[in-house]
Design an enzyme around this catalytic site. Structure first.
Site, PDB file in Angstrom:
ATOM      1  N   THR A  84       0.674  -1.276   0.054  1.00 29.41           N
ATOM      2  CA  THR A  84      -0.389   0.279   0.558  1.00 29.41           C
ATOM      3  C   THR A  84       0.808   1.511   0.016  1.00 29.41           C
ATOM      4  O   THR A  84       1.688   1.409   0.549  1.00 29.41           O
ATOM      5  CB  THR A  84      -1.078  -0.018   1.115  1.00 29.41           C
ATOM      6  OG1 THR A  84      -1.948  -1.236   1.178  1.00 29.41           O
ATOM      7  CG2 THR A  84      -1.865   1.354   1.108  1.00 29.41           C
TER       8      THR A  84
ATOM      9  N   THR B 282      -2.505  -4.290   8.458  1.00 30.96           N
ATOM     10  CA  THR B 282      -3.159  -5.499   8.284  1.00 30.96           C
ATOM     11  C   THR B 282      -4.685  -4.417   8.975  1.00 30.96           C
ATOM     12  O   THR B 282      -5.378  -3.762  10.047  1.00 30.96           O
ATOM     13  CB  THR B 282      -3.443  -6.145   9.931  1.00 30.96           C
ATOM     14  OG1 THR B 282      -2.394  -6.491   9.950  1.00 30.96           O
ATOM     15  CG2 THR B 282      -4.423  -7.272   9.801  1.00 30.96           C
TER      16      THR B 282
HETATM   17  N1  ASP Z   1      -3.773  -1.625   4.871  1.00 28.22           N
HETATM   18  C1  ASP Z   1      -4.355  -2.145   3.387  1.00 28.22           C
HETATM   19  C2  ASP Z   1      -5.859  -2.723   3.439  1.00 28.22           C
HETATM   20  O1  ASP Z   1      -6.052  -3.485   4.772  1.00 28.22           O
HETATM   21  C3  ASP Z   1      -3.479  -3.233   3.342  1.00 28.22           C
HETATM   22  C4  ASP Z   1      -2.216  -2.550   3.277  1.00 28.22           C
HETATM   23  O2  ASP Z   1      -1.709  -1.372   3.982  1.00 28.22           O
HETATM   24  O3  ASP Z   1      -1.275  -3.667   2.744  1.00 28.22           O
HETATM   25  O4  ASP Z   1      -6.446  -3.560   2.477  1.00 28.22           O
END
Ligand code: ASP
Length: 313
Positions: free
Chosen positions: A178, A230
């Site tokens: 992300t 997460t």
């Molecule tokens: N926080 C993002 C989600 O849960 C994933 C990530 O940060 O890689 O969609």
């Protein structure tokens, strides 16, 4: 005049130096450096924090190394569903989109929501129609795919896992993340933006923390925060807003508040990840509880800094 500062991240996770391919590492560092430098130039020219975070995240979306825009991970159904948000600390206005599959740059759709709509969050087809009406570039869903992401999904399905982009059993060169940005501009205003493809093998329709103001993204007059990790745990802890609340109501410093969230509250609920945050005085933190986090920052006209592993500054 405030000291203009930009920070970006490309996700946190099990990124170990021992298992990183040297060529790939170089690509990451170059991408982070170039994007930080361009946001730094935008701020130096008197640009707003809101423009700097939007443009930095747009560039991160365009880079296939990261799990946002081109190169986003796949759902269990083999499709891409992207989430993004942006928040202006000056006005406390926010815009977000969730589960979009045809908008080339979800962060630009989020920005359009912030600027032109009385609403904050659009989902799915409604979000896509809105973006199209705004004149944003639309693409086929397959535009976001890369061969690496297809292989990653096949592996996740075979091992029955829903994977954070950079965790699980995947080879290290396929653990990308992300993206997000936070900035303080010369006028002293703060802004944050976050964008993601979510988690590999997630169920269609699943929405994470990224498009939720207060969870994966937040900005006020005090602080700007962009999270990665997460998603479900960042939602349940309202991680980004929790930092602002600890500072506003508890008088904690940015360092104390962000350490509480990343090293206590998130792990206590079984989550992992990191965040980048900056306060109105220019104090910058980039904490994570995983092995690494792709990250970079630039303060005023000083040379930009990029880092991946824990032991780097
Ligand atoms: N926080 C993002 C989600 O849960 C994933 C990530 O940060 O890689 O969609």
């Amino acid at each position: 005049m405030a000291i203009a500062t930009i920070a970006i991240h490309g996700g946190a996770g099990a990124i170990a130096r021992a298992s990183m391919d040297a060529d790939k590492e170089l690509l990451y560092r170059q991408a982070l450096l170039q994007i930080v430098a361009s946001a730094q130039a935008l701020l130096a020219a008197g640009g707003s924090a809101l423009d700097a975070v939007t443009e930095a995240v747009r560039q991160l979306e365009e880079c296939p190394l990261f799990n946002a825009g081109k190169g986003a991970v796949l759902t269990h159904a083999g499709t891409h569903e992207l989430d993004a948000s942006v928040m202006d600390g000056r006005t406390r206005e926010a815009g977000a989109v969730a589960c979009v599959g045809r908008v080339r740059n979800p962060v630009l759709a989020a920005r359009a929501v912030l600027e032109t709509s009385p609403h904050v969050l659009f989902t799915g087809r409604g979000a896509e129609s809105f973006a199209e009406q705004q004149g944003l570039e639309m693409v086929e869903n397959s535009f976001f795919s890369t061969p690496e992401r297809r292989a990653q999904l096949e592996q996740a399905i075979a091992t029955q896992q829903t994977l954070l982009d950079h965790d699980g059993t995947l080879p290290p060169d396929r653990k990308f993340g992300t993206v997000g940005a936070v900035a303080l501009d010369q006028a002293g205003n703060l802004a944050a933006a976050t964008s993601t493809g979510g988690m590999t093998n997630k169920q269609a329709g699943r929405v994470g923390d990224t498009p939720l103001p207060g969870a994966g993204c937040y900005a006020s007059h005090l602080v700007a925060v962009s999270c990665t990790g997460t998603g479900e745990v960042f939602m349940r802890t309202l991680a980004a807003y929790d930092i602002a609340a600890q500072m506003e109501y508890g008088g904690l410093s940015l360092q104390q508040a962000s350490d509480n969230v990343i090293h206590e509250k998130i792990p206590a609920l079984g989550g992992s990840g990191g965040l980048i945050a900056i306060d109105a005085s220019g104090q910058l933190v980039l904490p994570f509880n995983s092995e690494g986090m792709y990250r970079g920052y630039a303060v005023a006209d000083e040379l930009p800094v990029v880092a991946i592993y824990r032991e780097e500054s």
